[in-house]
Write an enzyme that holds these catalytic residues in place. Structure first.
Site, short mmCIF file in Angstrom:
data_model
loop_
_atom_site.label_atom_id
_atom_site.label_comp_id
_atom_site.label_asym_id
_atom_site.label_seq_id
_atom_site.Cartn_x
_atom_site.Cartn_y
_atom_site.Cartn_z
N ALA A 1 47.76 26.58 44.91
CA ALA A 1 46.52 25.81 45.01
C ALA A 1 45.32 26.75 45.09
CB ALA A 1 46.59 24.88 46.21
N ARG A 2 44.95 27.13 46.28
CA ARG A 2 43.84 28.05 46.49
C ARG A 2 44.14 28.88 47.73
NH1 ARG A 2 42.27 27.54 42.19
NH2 ARG A 2 40.27 26.81 41.38
N ARG B 1 46.45 12.72 50.69
CA ARG B 1 45.41 11.89 51.33
C ARG B 1 45.77 10.42 51.18
NH1 ARG B 1 40.30 14.35 48.44
NH2 ARG B 1 41.98 14.38 46.93
N GLU C 1 40.87 36.67 47.38
CA GLU C 1 41.41 37.36 46.20
C GLU C 1 40.28 37.92 45.32
OE1 GLU C 1 43.54 33.79 44.76
OE2 GLU C 1 42.24 33.81 43.02
N HIS D 1 47.17 35.03 40.57
CA HIS D 1 46.49 33.78 40.17
C HIS D 1 46.67 33.52 38.66
CE1 HIS D 1 42.98 30.91 41.36
NE2 HIS D 1 43.76 30.36 40.44
N ILE D 2 47.94 33.34 38.28
CA ILE D 2 48.24 33.16 36.85
C ILE D 2 48.96 31.85 36.55
CG2 ILE D 2 48.25 35.62 36.22
CD1 ILE D 2 51.38 35.47 36.49
N GLY E 1 48.65 15.22 43.51
CA GLY E 1 47.80 14.93 42.34
C GLY E 1 48.60 15.15 41.07
N ARG E 2 47.88 15.41 39.98
CA ARG E 2 48.57 15.58 38.69
C ARG E 2 49.61 16.69 38.74
NH1 ARG E 2 43.32 15.45 37.51
NH2 ARG E 2 42.47 13.81 36.20
N ILE E 3 49.21 17.85 39.28
CA ILE E 3 50.12 19.01 39.26
C ILE E 3 51.27 18.77 40.24
CG2 ILE E 3 50.30 21.51 39.67
CD1 ILE E 3 47.29 21.68 38.81
C1 8YV Z 1 42.12 29.18 36.72
C2 8YV Z 1 42.76 27.56 38.57
O1 8YV Z 1 42.78 30.13 35.98
O2 8YV Z 1 42.06 25.81 37.19
C3 8YV Z 1 42.11 26.26 38.32
O3 8YV Z 1 41.64 25.65 39.30
O4 8YV Z 1 42.96 27.93 39.66
C4 8YV Z 1 43.18 28.43 37.44
O5 8YV Z 1 43.85 27.64 36.50
C5 8YV Z 1 41.10 29.85 37.51
O6 8YV Z 1 40.47 29.06 38.45
C6 8YV Z 1 40.04 30.36 36.57
O7 8YV Z 1 39.10 31.05 37.30
#
Ligand code: 8YV
Length: 335
Positions: free
Chosen positions: A246-247, A186, A276, A294-295, A163-165
């Site tokens: 990502a997540r 995908r 997390e 998560h920064i 995707g974009r990132i």
């Molecule tokens: C956020 C992120 O800081 O944008 C997202 O999906 O994972 C992060 O950039 C975070 O979700 C804020 O809660």
């Protein structure tokens, strides 16, 4: 109360997180705003209680906005998130209730890509491990292979999720560091975009086998839960690194901790974790992992831009316009 008084009521908005005061001030120009002004997340019951009578809510990627909450907050018409990932929001349930949902794509792309690249470099070159070694007073002499890692330049960058990132990370690797690019997504990129990056599309096993540095940038959901587990890690090169911006939940953290401990891959760089802010204890024990809280989007200008985009979405949604980045514009115009 007359109809006119009712019509004149300013929409009520709840800001569920501590955000920048200037963004709250902007919201106050249009709305009656109440805030939860700390970093401690509200429980679901507290959130439901605070949302009674509210028309809109400002959330981050952390507040669970599900069918139960939406049913318990019948006045809610707009859920606007400052995050790009929206796995915390049940968009179909919102759509079914005529609630518009927006996320914050675009404004964090380059900042997040910078960080993904930094995490990849720190992992490959063992930067945090080397710093800990130095701080602990272990640096007594030079050594020919001391803290030797892997190269970035000239290596093969694997992107899972284009995707974009993903594309922004790919551009950094290809144009800045002469990396070759393989990816899985995908859907394939248009041929001209593949050509511009020299990108080779592979299936997931092919990607795992080919990448020297694998960067994970897929959204989280039922189809990506534990997309990378023990079987997938076993396909990677022993010299490879894995980076997740990502997540949590896309990677099986227990399987990853074991693979790192057994040196079945060389290292990992992780900004996101299952459950997390808890971190799997196995990941805290191994030296060959760079861990950040998560920064990836956390530059000050970008976090401000994310908040401002969420605020613009709220403003539009509750003043009869289309939110610029609505995820379910089919619910417009709002009731
Ligand atoms: C956020 C992120 O800081 O944008 C997202 O999906 O994972 C992060 O950039 C975070 O979700 C804020 O809660």
């Amino acid at each position: 109360m007359s109809d006119d008084t009712l019509n004149a009521r300013r929409p009520r908005v709840f800001v569920a997180r501590r955000i920048f005061p200037e963004v709250v001030a902007q919201l106050r120009e249009h709305f009656d705003v109440s805030t939860h002004d700390t970093d401690e997340p509200l429980s679901r019951d507290e959130l439901i209680a605070r949302l009674q009578g509210c028309d809109g809510v400002f959330v981050a990627g952390t507040e669970p906005i599900d069918a139960t909450l939406l049913a318990a907050c019948p006045t809610l018409r707009a859920v606007c998130s400052m995050a790009v990932g929206y796995n915390n929001i049940d968009v179909p349930a919102a759509t079914a209730r005529g609630v518009v949902v927006s996320n914050a794509p675009g404004v964090l792309t380059e900042t997040t890509a910078d960080f993904g690249f930094a995490l990849m470099m720190a992992t490959a070159r063992r930067i945090t491990e080397a710093e800990q070694y130095l701080r602990a007073g272990h640096w007594k002499q030079w050594s020919v292979d001391g803290m030797a890692g892997a190269d970035i330049h000239g290596s093969t960058l694997g992107i899972l999720g284009m995707g974009r990132i993903g594309q922004a990370i790919a551009r950094r690797g290809v144009h800045g560091f002469g990396m070759s690019l393989v990816y899985h997504n995908r859907s394939r990129l248009p041929a001209e975009d593949e050509a511009a990056l020299g990108a080779r599309y592979l299936d997931l096993p092919g990607l795992l086998k080919a990448a020297d540095h694998l960067v994970i940038v897929v959204p989280y959901g039922p189809t990506s839960h534990h997309l990378i587990g023990a079987a997938e890690l076993a396909l990677m090169k022993p010299s490879a690194t894995l980076i997740n911006v990502a997540r949590g939940g896309v990677v099986d953290d227990a399987a990853l901790a074991q693979a790192l401990a057994e040196r079945r891959i060389a290292g990992a760089g992780l900004d996101v974790f299952e459950g997390e802010p808890a971190v799997h204890p196995g990941l805290l024990e191994v030296p060959n992992v760079v861990l950040t809280p998560h920064i990836a989007s956390a530059s000050l200008p970008t976090r401000l831009a994310m908040c401002q985009l969420a605020a613009s979405n709220l403003r539009a949604a509750l003043t009869g316009q289309a939110p610029p980045t609505a995820l379910n514009p089919e619910v417009l115009p709002l009731r």
